[in-house]
Design an enzyme around this catalytic site. Structure first.
Site, PDB file in Angstrom:
ATOM      1  N   HIS A 180      12.496  16.294  45.362  1.00 35.54           N
ATOM      2  CA  HIS A 180      12.703  17.208  44.250  1.00 35.54           C
ATOM      3  C   HIS A 180      12.485  16.485  42.914  1.00 35.54           C
ATOM      4  CE1 HIS A 180      14.197  21.255  43.962  1.00 35.54           C
ATOM      5  NE2 HIS A 180      14.816  20.943  42.837  1.00 35.54           N
ATOM      6  N   LYS A 239      18.602  31.275  50.065  1.00 35.88           N
ATOM      7  CA  LYS A 239      17.847  31.126  48.807  1.00 35.88           C
ATOM      8  C   LYS A 239      16.606  30.272  49.077  1.00 35.88           C
ATOM      9  CE  LYS A 239      16.690  29.229  44.704  1.00 35.88           C
ATOM     10  NZ  LYS A 239      15.648  28.219  44.525  1.00 35.88           N
ATOM     11  N   ASP A 292       6.582  43.903  46.288  1.00 38.11           N
ATOM     12  CA  ASP A 292       7.778  44.066  45.472  1.00 38.11           C
ATOM     13  C   ASP A 292       8.864  43.093  45.968  1.00 38.11           C
ATOM     14  OD1 ASP A 292      10.153  44.918  44.345  1.00 38.11           O
ATOM     15  OD2 ASP A 292       9.746  47.046  44.625  1.00 38.11           O
TER      16      ASP A 292
HETATM   17  C1  MEV Z   1      16.359  24.912  46.402  1.00 37.01           C
HETATM   18  O1  MEV Z   1      15.567  25.829  45.702  1.00 37.01           O
HETATM   19  C2  MEV Z   1      16.582  25.401  47.814  1.00 37.01           C
HETATM   20  C3  MEV Z   1      17.513  24.553  48.655  1.00 37.01           C
HETATM   21  O2  MEV Z   1      18.773  24.392  47.991  1.00 37.01           O
HETATM   22  C4  MEV Z   1      17.706  25.287  49.966  1.00 37.01           C
HETATM   23  C5  MEV Z   1      18.768  24.724  50.858  1.00 37.01           C
HETATM   24  O3  MEV Z   1      19.724  24.102  50.381  1.00 37.01           O
HETATM   25  O4  MEV Z   1      18.640  24.960  52.078  1.00 37.01           O
HETATM   26  C6  MEV Z   1      16.968  23.180  48.893  1.00 37.01           C
END
Ligand code: MEV
Length: 450
Positions: free
Chosen positions: A393, A280, A296
């Site tokens: 974050h 992700k 896309d």
């Molecule tokens: C957050 O959008 C993505 C992360 O969780 C990816 C990861 O944990 O490697 C920080």
């Protein structure tokens, strides 16, 4: 109870908005005003966006950010990134800066072939079908000559056509599997048009084969469609340096960092729970550039996750090794991208993104996008195995909360200062904000952290 509406698509844009705001909003005035507030002030530009999809009401803004200092194959790029999630652009920029001093990203195109299928049912014998296929095959090429002329002139076209027997997984199920080179276009329209032409050839021919038994003529084309799984359209991006060059501002030695980092990748290789989050994070970097360049992202996502499962278990798209004192980190990912066709010449911001990247061809763009995914993963893992991700974050999270609260510039400065050495959880920020304003803390204003 709400009633369905007939003929919605036939209404004018105004008519659609009127229906929508009256049907679904307590305050139609407010909803109407907001929808119109997001219209482009230039009518021509708005018309362009209206025409991209059906039933357009307004525009939906996403931030368009940039990540500079990406050294990819010795060329310096500033990456366009369209994404709603805070920290992604900052992380990409930070990783780009880190690798800029250590040789940058190296990319390699492994393959660029795409695949499509005519999925069909056939009740006759495989022997007869094989003979029919040999008759059809030259016709498939002949009957698509006009369709493929431009692509062939650019060095692409149909690479191979095969009959595939799938009756072991589904009764009477066969495929015509064709492989294509679509050069700088993503190729969906081209591939689907060719496949539909193949189906025409099959239908027309079987109709005429009165010499065959009823069973041997029993053929139904189910569908003709490209596959978004593109395991033969793959790019590799890599970064590497001596372990001792991994020294950084973090409180860990380069050796410990390399070892923890490698372990984190290993965990994502063997543990699907972690692999999903790991990938992700990679897609944060991939999708942002894919969207900015008008490609896309759903197709890219679908292919990536199938590829990540190709060995029977969902696994990491990136890999890491430390050998002879050298740290190497790489990604291998299918990326069927286009730099012509689709939105690429239509959407003004997409055009701008391509120009920013030096109008790359599709192979160069594959490398750029892969580097973005690798950078994102590097940044995430680097934070995860050292300080944790919440620190960076939460800083961006703080700005989002301040925007939500509509804090004044003075309030913003004071609150940012206050949280320099504290984690800005939503309820704490709201409390501080209320304290500054001298107002009571609202009950609904707490515990909104993700
Ligand atoms: C957050 O959008 C993505 C992360 O969780 C990816 C990861 O944990 O490697 C920080």
């Amino acid at each position: 109870m709400k009633q369905p509406i007939k003929g919605f698509s036939k209404l004018s844009k105004e008519g659609k908005i009127e229906w929508l705001v009256n049907e679904h909003f307590e305050n139609p005035e407010e909803a109407r005003e907001l929808l119109k507030e997001y219209w482009h002030s230039n009518e021509k530009r708005q018309q362009l966006h209206d025409d991209f999809i059906e039933n357009t009401m307004t525009n939906y803004f996403l931030p368009f950010g940039v990540a500079p200092n990406f050294l990819i194959n010795n060329q310096l790029y500033t990456l366009p990134m369209t994404i709603e999630e805070s920290s992604v652009v900052a992380a990409a920029s930070k990783a780009a800066g880190f690798w800029l001093k250590r040789g940058g990203f190296k990319t390699e195109i492994i393959s660029t072939t795409k695949v499509g299928h005519v999925h069909f049912n056939y009740a006759g014998s495989f022997e007869t079908l094989s003979t029919l296929f040999e008759d059809w095959k030259p016709k498939f090429y002949e009957e698509t000559e006009e369709l493929t002329a431009n692509m062939r002139a650019r060095g692409g076209g149909i690479l191979s056509i095969a009959l595939v027997n799938k009756t072991d997984v589904l009764e009477n199920y066969y495929q015509i599997e064709a492989r294509f080179e679509t050069c700088d276009s993503m190729g969906a329209n081209f591939i689907n048009s060719c496949l539909e032409q193949f189906a025409q050839v099959m239908r027309a021919d079987i109709e005429l084969r009165t010499d065959l038994s009823a069973e041997d003529r029993d053929l139904q084309v189910v569908m003709c469609i490209l596959s978004n799984y593109t395991p033969e359209c793959v790019v590799r991006a890599e970064v590497s340096c001596k372990v001792e060059e991994l020294n950084d501002d973090k409180d860990v030695s380069p050796e410990e960092f390399a070892s923890k980092f490698q372990r984190a990748v290993r965990i994502a290789e063997v543990e699907p729970y972690r692999a999903t989050t790991h990938n992700k994070g990679i897609m944060n970097g991939i999708d942002a550039v894919v969207i900015a360049t008008g490609n896309d992202f759903r197709a890219i996502e679908a292919a990536s996750h199938t590829y990540a499962s190709r060995n029977g278990q969902y696994s990491s798209l990136t890999h890491c090794k430390v050998e002879n004192g050298v740290f190497t980190f790489w990604i291998e990912i299918p990326l069927a991208l286009g730099t012509v066709g689709g939105l690429t010449k239509l959407h003004p911001m997409v055009k701008l993104a391509h120009e920013m990247l030096g109008d790359p061809n599709s192979e160069t763009l594959m490398g750029i996008v892969a580097a973005s995914g690798l950078a994102q993963n590097f940044a995430a893992l680097r934070a995860l195995v050292t300080t944790g991700i919440q620190k960076g974050h939460m800083k961006m999270h703080l700005f989002n909360i301040l925007n939500q609260l509509e804090a004044t510039p003075e309030e913003r400065d004071a609150i940012v200062k206050h949280f320099t050495d504290k984690v800005p959880h939503h309820n704490l920020v709201v409390s501080k904000f209320c304290e500054l304003r001298g107002i009571p803390v609202p009950k609904s204003g707490v515990n909104k952290d993700k």
